[in-house]
Design a protein around this motif. Structure first.
Motif: not given
Length: 289
Positions: A41-46, A269-277
């Motif tokens: 889903n484009g979510v960076p990291g784990d 925390p770095d501004g990345s998404i947690l979900t693609d919605h």
């Protein structure tokens, strides 16, 4: 006759019960809970860490009713970090569960999971029992609102579009038959846009449901030419698949007092998404009559 006696006599002629009033907040969020090996889903990291952060934010912001979709592989992480007192039991991971769950500050008397009558296989929609949930939530003693949580068919092939239209009609028919005369909130991932002519979000108007976004942002006039929102965004003027619709009932009146995309509150925390919605929040006032 004393003043206190007169007061008691006057009070004795008042109705035994007065109309109750209150407020509640409700959030709908597709949590992108498919296993990462199926879709990241484009979510960076784990994605497990992302799910934990989502649960932490649910607890931090303490919205009254949270309806989530795609709550599959990382359900335990979300629930372990959340502290809402009432939460639905998961129906399972892929391919057994619907991915639909509710976290709430209010209890309910009824809970049903209903699978779609129609799905289209192209985007994997038939690989899980997608559909909608129905619950009768108790806002206060004797004050009930029917809540629906849905996740409609995705994709843009002809079969997807037909299945999605049938999905929404199925919810409408359920509202018509089970929630007649009752106040209702329908929310979730419709995978539909008013601006896309192949979709039929307007079908909810057949049972008196209005869109909180349309009411609060566009003055009650359904827009048909606004762009689809990017993600993440807090621009309420664009449109997302995730919607909150509602109506008043015979005994409980509802009014949407605010509506916002609050995706900025659901970031890493770095501004990345947690979900693609995008996260969609509405606040309501209610009164019983």
């Amino acid at each position: 006759m004393s003043f206190s006696t007169l007061t008691l006599l006057a009070l004795s002629f008042l109705p035994s019960t007065l109309a109750a009033t209150g407020t509640f907040s409700t959030l709908t969020l597709n949590v992108a809970g498919l296993p990462s090996w199926i879709n990241d889903n484009g979510v960076p990291g784990d994605k497990a860490d992302a799910a934990t952060m989502i649960g932490q934010k649910f607890a931090q912001y303490n919205y009254d009713i949270i309806q989530i979709q795609e709550d599959f592989h990382y359900h335990d992480e979300i629930y372990a970090a959340d502290n809402h007192p009432f939460r639905t039991k998961t129906s399972g991971d892929v391919p057994f569960g619907s991915g639909l769950n509710t976290l709430s500050n209010y209890n309910w008397t009824t809970l049903e999971r209903i699978t779609w009558d129609e799905c289209f296989i192209a985007d994997g929609d038939c690989l899980t029992p997608k559909g909608f949930t129905f619950m009768r939530l108790q806002l206060a003693e004797g004050v009930e609102v029917d809540f629906y949580n849905l996740h409609a068919d995705a994709g843009q092939e002809d079969g997807d579009q037909e299945a999605r239209r049938e999905n929404l009609r199925q919810v409408v028919e359920r509202v018509r038959s089970v929630s007649a005369g009752r106040s209702v909130v329908v929310e979730g991932d419709t995978n539909s846009l008013y601006s896309r002519t192949t979709d039929d979000v307007g079908v909810f108007g057949q049972v008196g449901l209005g869109d909180a976004w349309v009411e609060r942002v566009y003055g009650g006039v359904i827009p048909t030419n606004v762009p689809k929102c990017p993600g993440p965004t807090t621009d309420n003027t664009c449109e997302v698949y995730d919607k909150i619709l509602y109506r008043s009932g015979d005994s409980v009146k509802l009014n949407a007092t605010s509506f916002d995309y609050v995706t900025d509150m659901f970031l890493q925390p770095d501004g990345s998404i947690l979900t693609d919605h995008n996260a969609v929040l509405a606040e309501f006032s209610w009164s019983s009559v």
